[in-house]
Design an enzyme around this catalytic site. Structure first.
Site, PDB file in Angstrom:
ATOM      1  N   GLU A  88      46.155  -7.138   0.913  1.00  0.00           N
ATOM      2  CA  GLU A  88      45.084  -6.144   0.880  1.00  0.00           C
ATOM      3  C   GLU A  88      44.566  -5.824   2.277  1.00  0.00           C
ATOM      4  OE1 GLU A  88      41.645  -6.967  -1.598  1.00  0.00           O
ATOM      5  OE2 GLU A  88      40.906  -4.946  -1.191  1.00  0.00           O
ATOM      6  N   ASP A 109      46.153 -10.938  -2.577  1.00  0.00           N
ATOM      7  CA  ASP A 109      44.749 -10.554  -2.400  1.00  0.00           C
ATOM      8  C   ASP A 109      44.000 -11.832  -2.018  1.00  0.00           C
ATOM      9  OD1 ASP A 109      42.193  -9.622  -2.420  1.00  0.00           O
ATOM     10  OD2 ASP A 109      42.347  -8.581  -4.344  1.00  0.00           O
ATOM     11  N   ILE A 111      40.836 -12.459  -1.412  1.00  0.00           N
ATOM     12  CA  ILE A 111      39.652 -12.659  -2.270  1.00  0.00           C
ATOM     13  C   ILE A 111      39.614 -11.475  -3.231  1.00  0.00           C
ATOM     14  CG2 ILE A 111      37.165 -12.989  -2.454  1.00  0.00           C
ATOM     15  CD1 ILE A 111      37.073 -13.889   0.432  1.00  0.00           C
ATOM     16  N   ASP A 112      39.997 -11.712  -4.465  1.00  0.00           N
ATOM     17  CA  ASP A 112      39.829 -10.657  -5.465  1.00  0.00           C
ATOM     18  C   ASP A 112      38.433 -10.848  -6.054  1.00  0.00           C
ATOM     19  OD1 ASP A 112      40.807  -8.419  -6.990  1.00  0.00           O
ATOM     20  OD2 ASP A 112      40.661  -9.759  -8.706  1.00  0.00           O
ATOM     21  N   THR A 114      35.698  -9.332  -3.930  1.00  0.00           N
ATOM     22  CA  THR A 114      34.957  -9.453  -2.662  1.00  0.00           C
ATOM     23  C   THR A 114      33.476  -9.128  -2.850  1.00  0.00           C
ATOM     24  OG1 THR A 114      36.944  -8.941  -1.409  1.00  0.00           O
ATOM     25  CG2 THR A 114      34.862  -8.649  -0.260  1.00  0.00           C
ATOM     26  N   ASP A 240      45.783  -6.716  -6.496  1.00  0.00           N
ATOM     27  CA  ASP A 240      44.761  -7.139  -7.464  1.00  0.00           C
ATOM     28  C   ASP A 240      45.398  -7.696  -8.737  1.00  0.00           C
ATOM     29  OD1 ASP A 240      42.447  -6.152  -5.981  1.00  0.00           O
ATOM     30  OD2 ASP A 240      43.129  -4.142  -6.488  1.00  0.00           O
TER      31      ASP A 240
END
Ligand code: IPD
Length: 292
Positions: A88, A109, A111-112, A114, A240
């Site tokens: 990402e 990702d 941190i899915d 955020t 994601d």
């Protein structure tokens, strides 16, 4: 968050017995997801500084997103130098392209969720998928604030902290279904379509409930666990959903595009459900949202 030995995982033993080359991919993904989760957990309760706004005011990146993505990519690149990478933050910065080839490709990702992370809401996850010849072969989603490690290898089932997952088999009608969806990060007139879709699900189908958690990866894992029955969204990128979709599929879930056709993770819209009946029922109700 105790360090856990990856060797305790039952699936790893089974892959080892079969001499399946995906063993080392899964092992690395599990270990790096746990390390990444520790970085997230260590700063979780701190006020986040250096938050940058990306496409909209609801599309954020923090220093931790960047640090975690770098750690994951540096580690995986050193182990698998011939592999490709899509992440990402690297795509946002322009250092990588969001283009899938047949080469083994790690889709990450860091941190899915955020926005949740910034708000100290615990629904956050590290998402790591490995796609080979355009098929996801390995998926790991780690929710560090809940110490939940979801993982899957194509054809080998999905697991949560060592326990095999199965979708809910009880919800056969939309009226029995717990539905997940998201408003995403757009702040434009499409919000009205999304709201109207939810209104119709509540009023016309009298669904059991609507959930918006803020993490696409965990929504798909929720389908795998049976803690939601159907999840739809327009907008998520491949990072994601890559890992979560495999985890839901291997638990018996079905994913289609938002019109009920063949699913393609690069197409940014989908319906993921515990059975096809729910997908067939929801499609006539949903007004399609144009992608930006
Ligand atoms: C977002 C989350 C959210 C979804 C958005 C995604 P991020 O990912 O998964 O649930 O609605 O479409 O962009 O930005 O937190 O990695």
């Amino acid at each position: 968050m105790a360090e856990k030995s990856c060797g305790e995982v039952e699936l790893l033993k089974s892959l080892e017995t079969k001499k399946d080359e995906r063993l080392s991919f899964l092992q690395e993904a599990l270990c790096i997801a746990r390390k990444a989760g520790k970085i997230i957990a260590d700063v979780f309760h701190e006020t986040k500084n250096n938050i940058q706004i990306k496409a909209t005011c609801a599309d954020l990146v923090t220093e931790t997103d960047k640090e975690v993505e770098k750690l994951i990519f540096d580690t995986l690149r050193s182990k698998f130098p011939s592999h490709s990478f899509i992440g990402e933050e690297s795509v946002s910065e322009g250092s990588l392209q969001c283009k899938l080839t047949d080469n083994p490709t790690w889709i990450v990702d860091p941190i899915d969720g955020t926005m949740n992370f910034v708000h100290m809401n615990t629904t956050v996850a590290v998402s790591i998928g490995l796609v080979i010849k355009k098929q996801t072969e390995v998926g790991v989603v780690y929710a560090p604030m809940r110490d939940q490690m979801f993982y899957s290898v194509r054809g080998e089932g999905s697991y949560l902290n060592g326990k095999k997952l199965r979708v809910n088999t009880a919800a056969t009608d939309l009226s029995e279904a717990l539905v997940a969806t998201e408003y995403g990060s757009r702040r434009d007139e499409t919000a009205a379509i999304l709201s109207e879709n939810i209104r119709k699900l509540l009023m016309n189908h009298r669904v059991a409930g609507i959930r918006c958690t803020g993490s696409a990866a965990l929504n798909m894992c929720d389908v795998a666990c049976g803690s939601v029955d159907i999840y739809y969204e327009w907008g998520p990128q491949c990072w994601d959903v890559c890992a979560g979709q495999l985890i839901s599929h291997e638990a018996g879930g079905i994913t289609t595009n938002a019109l009920g056709g063949e699913y393609d993770m690069m197409c940014r819209s989908f319906i993921c459900a515990c059975n096809k009946n729910l997908i067939d029922q929801i499609i006539p109700t949903l007004t399609q949202v144009p992608l930006n």
